[in-house]
Design a protein around this motif. Sequence first.
Motif, PDB file in Angstrom:
ATOM      1  N   VAL A  73       1.059  -1.159   0.165  1.00 24.11           N
ATOM      2  CA  VAL A  73      -0.166  -0.182  -0.185  1.00 24.11           C
ATOM      3  C   VAL A  73       0.670   1.085   0.263  1.00 24.11           C
ATOM      4  O   VAL A  73       1.754   1.826   0.716  1.00 24.11           O
ATOM      5  N   TRP A 126      -5.919   1.086  -1.093  1.00 21.27           N
ATOM      6  CA  TRP A 126      -5.737   0.023  -1.382  1.00 21.27           C
ATOM      7  C   TRP A 126      -4.132  -0.683  -1.641  1.00 21.27           C
ATOM      8  O   TRP A 126      -3.610   0.206  -2.252  1.00 21.27           O
ATOM      9  N   ARG A 135     -10.057  -5.623  -8.321  1.00 22.43           N
ATOM     10  CA  ARG A 135     -11.729  -5.664  -6.892  1.00 22.43           C
ATOM     11  C   ARG A 135     -13.292  -4.459  -7.561  1.00 22.43           C
ATOM     12  O   ARG A 135     -12.088  -4.107  -8.223  1.00 22.43           O
ATOM     13  N   ALA A 146      -4.400  -4.354  -6.436  1.00 22.71           N
ATOM     14  CA  ALA A 146      -6.206  -4.371  -6.675  1.00 22.71           C
ATOM     15  C   ALA A 146      -6.689  -3.562  -7.897  1.00 22.71           C
ATOM     16  O   ALA A 146      -7.855  -3.920  -8.368  1.00 22.71           O
ATOM     17  N   SER A 167      -9.681   4.562  -2.554  1.00 20.64           N
ATOM     18  CA  SER A 167      -9.252   3.987  -3.014  1.00 20.64           C
ATOM     19  C   SER A 167      -7.349   3.864  -2.824  1.00 20.64           C
ATOM     20  O   SER A 167      -6.477   3.320  -2.926  1.00 20.64           O
TER      21      SER A 167
END
Length: 283
Positions: free
Chosen positions: A39, A209, A238, A213, A206
Amino acid sequence: MNPTDPAADAMPFDHLHLDGQPLAYRVEGAPVAVASEQVLLAHDTDLSARAPWAAAGFAVVPGLSGAAQRQLQAGLAELLREALRAAGCPVAPDFDITQYHHAVGDDAARHLAVIAQTKAYDLARLPVAPALLEQLVSAACGQQVQAHNPNVNEAVFHLRIVRPHRSDQNPLHRDAWLPRYRNALNIYLPVAGSTAQSSLVLVPGSHHWPESAVERTAGGAIYHGVAYTVPGVLRPVRPLHPLRPNPGPDEVLVFSPYLLHGAAANLNADATRVSLEMRFWPA
């Protein structure tokens, strides 16, 4: 589903669904070979962390005082008129910049000549004192910020021009995929033609995320045949739930550049969208 699985390649992603409406979405480019579970924002400075909107990653906040906001928008509109004149379009002093697409017509070279001027202005050309926007963004995020980019030692702002029903917008992306834009916070400020049919698109939440992802291009993406410097999302892993926050003319959208955003097709019937884009870093 892993984006490197063969099954992922069998599922084309050619439409972005926004407000129940499918928007054509076509990105080309070599994909990142291995999706990371990292991340990005977990390792960078999160200027949204102290804000009440930290979970969503964005907020629409009141703009500058009425007079200052109008001065800013009027001055930016004049910068665009100057760019049009320099590109060979002798527009009048009162030219309505929402009609930009009529001024340049189908002349791609002329449009690119305008973009070459408006893609980055020195901060000294901002029609209001930069400190006013620094104060606004500092209050919005609860941290002191400045409009100077320490990553590349520059202070600039951008005018984004998105003609109706043209591919003038970036693909879905994170600005933070470009190292020079990391550790920042962005604003989107309407100048003209910004509506619920044309304003910036983003994917709430997001920014937290992992990189896995979405499947993205390794380098600059080609979006609807137009080359961009920023990598673009090839397909999501996703579900995406994009929206247009749609700030009004007296408001400003503040958002994390780690959010997925872009693909903001201008669906206005006959109005170009012009907006101020500017970034801020820890003071």
